[in-house]
Design an enzyme around this catalytic site. Structure first.
Site, PDB file in Angstrom:
ATOM      1  CE  LYS A 189       2.744 -56.388   7.040  1.00 28.60           C
ATOM      2  NZ  LYS A 189       1.481 -56.134   7.655  1.00 28.60           N
ATOM      3  CB  THR A 246       1.296 -59.157  10.277  1.00 26.83           C
ATOM      4  OG1 THR A 246       1.682 -57.796  10.200  1.00 26.83           O
ATOM      5  CG2 THR A 246       0.295 -59.425   9.206  1.00 26.83           C
TER       6      THR A 246
END
Ligand SMILES: NC(=O)c1ccc[n+]([C@@H]2O[C@H](COP(=O)([O-])OP(=O)(O)OC[C@H]3O[C@@H](n4cnc5c(N)ncnc54)[C@H](O)[C@@H]3O)[C@@H](O)[C@H]2O)c1
Length: 337
Positions: A189, A246
């Site tokens: 990610k 994120t």
């Protein structure tokens, strides 16, 4: 009450030390930096990483690795991923059989393509290695804001023991047996977060971000499942959950580095500006290698790689992504002829 050693006194190590202390455990925190130990011991605050969050007087800080590791009920390994293997190697002589070690960092080693728990197991074969992952910025955990994460472990017994140690009214902990899927989601990610930051830096909008997150998790899951992770983990907290936080958050150093690159900085200039380890940069190279190894197409990760390491103009990278061959969104869905 458990006796816990925490390795690494950065943002995450300090935030988890505070959480475990609040849960009534005895906490000793190790840092490789004597300066950091001195600052934490005297100021009772991590001035640069968690400003304004008070550290209780009975939390112990040390740069003596043996003292931090020996005789602990469990150890939390919270050093940034480039230092995980070297720290685990130094810990080995003091680790007894079946010592529980919880890795909370995220990354894949470029040369070996090993996840962090695999590296720790190689360096400390006698340990019982678990992981903690999920959408959890240290700045928010340090302030006690409600957060949910997952503990992955080899046995239900270890997973439930750790769940009980970490969980409280603002920190909800789930368990999972899929350590590999959790680790791949958590590491990959960061590459998509760089892409999301680049898009922000180029001045693109919410549509672009949503597309990157959705197509990004499809890419991560494709690779992660081929590499041995379970599909369900990529749709859970440690997959899409961590990717959303994120890509969206002001706290993410990967997104911030991407933003600066989108604004025109080189990768090195952006890393210098962020002043912290930007793990997505390391994970990008590892992800590209994994894609080749498993024969998986990784369009977004491939473009991030070209922007970071081949000086490709970010705007060109986006154009190339948009103008790839047209295709269905989900290749397993078909029409009845
Ligand atoms: N910060 C977060 O919000 C957060 C949340 C979840 C997971 N994580 C993961 O946790 C890990 C640590 O993140 P962080 O934010 O605490 O990083 P950080 O940059 O704040 O960590 C810096 C700390 O690492 C230690 N360190 C530096 N060089 C070292 C070396 N050579 N050997 C051993 N230790 C060294 C020092 O204690 C230093 O303070 C990362 O993998 C990150 O992805 C971070």
């Amino acid at each position: 009450m458990a006796n816990v050693g925490i390795m690494g006194a950065g943002s995450w190590g300090t935030a988890l030390a505070l959480l475990l202390h609040k849960n009534g455990h005895q906490v000793t925190v190790w840092s490789i930096s004597e300066e950091e130990v001195e600052m934490l011991s005297t100021k009772r605050e991590h001035v640069s990483k968690l400003p304004g969050v008070k550290i209780p007087e009975d939390m112990v800080f040390t740069s003596d690795l043996e003292a931090a590791v020996k005789g602990r009920d469990f150890i939390v390994l919270a050093v940034p991923s480039p230092f995980t293997r070297s720290t685990a190697r130094k810990m080995n002589p003091y680790i007894p059989e079946k010592q529980i070690i919880v890795d909370v960092a995220k990354g894949i080693e470029e040369d070996t393509l090993m996840t962090l728990s695999q590296q720790i197991e190689q360096e400390i074969p006698q340990a019982d290695v678990a992981v903690l992952s999920g959408p959890s910025h240290a700045e928010e955990v340090g302030r006690g804001l409600p957060t949910s994460v997952v503990i992955g472990a080899k046995t239900k017994k270890t997973a439930e023991y750790l769940q009980n140690m970490f969980m409280n009214e603002v920190f909800r902990v789930y368990t999972s047996p899929d350590i590999l899927g959790m680790e791949l989601g958590g590491s990959l990610k960061n590459v998509i977060a760089l892409a999301a930051g680049i898009a922000d830096g180029l001045g693109y909008g919410d549509n672009t971000k949503a597309a990157l997150i959705t197509r990004g998790i499809a890419e991560i899951a494709r690779l992660g499942v081929k590499a041995g992770g379970k599909l369900e983990s990529f749709t859970g907290l440690t997959g899409i959950g961590d990717l959303i936080v994120t890509c969206a958050s002001v706290h993410s150093r990967n997104r911030k580095a991407g933003y600066l690159i989108g604004q025109g900085m080189s990768m090195q200039e952006a890393m210098d500006e962020v002043k912290m380890v930007v793990e997505g940069v390391y994970s990008t190279k590892a992800a590209v290698k994994m894609g080749e190894k498993y024969g998986v197409s990784l369009p977004i990760i491939g473009q991030v790689n070209q922007v970071l390491f081949e000086n490709k103009n970010p705007g060109e990278a986006v154009k190339d992504l948009m103008l790839r061959d047209s295709k269905p969104e989900i290749s397993s869905l078909t029409w009845e002829e």
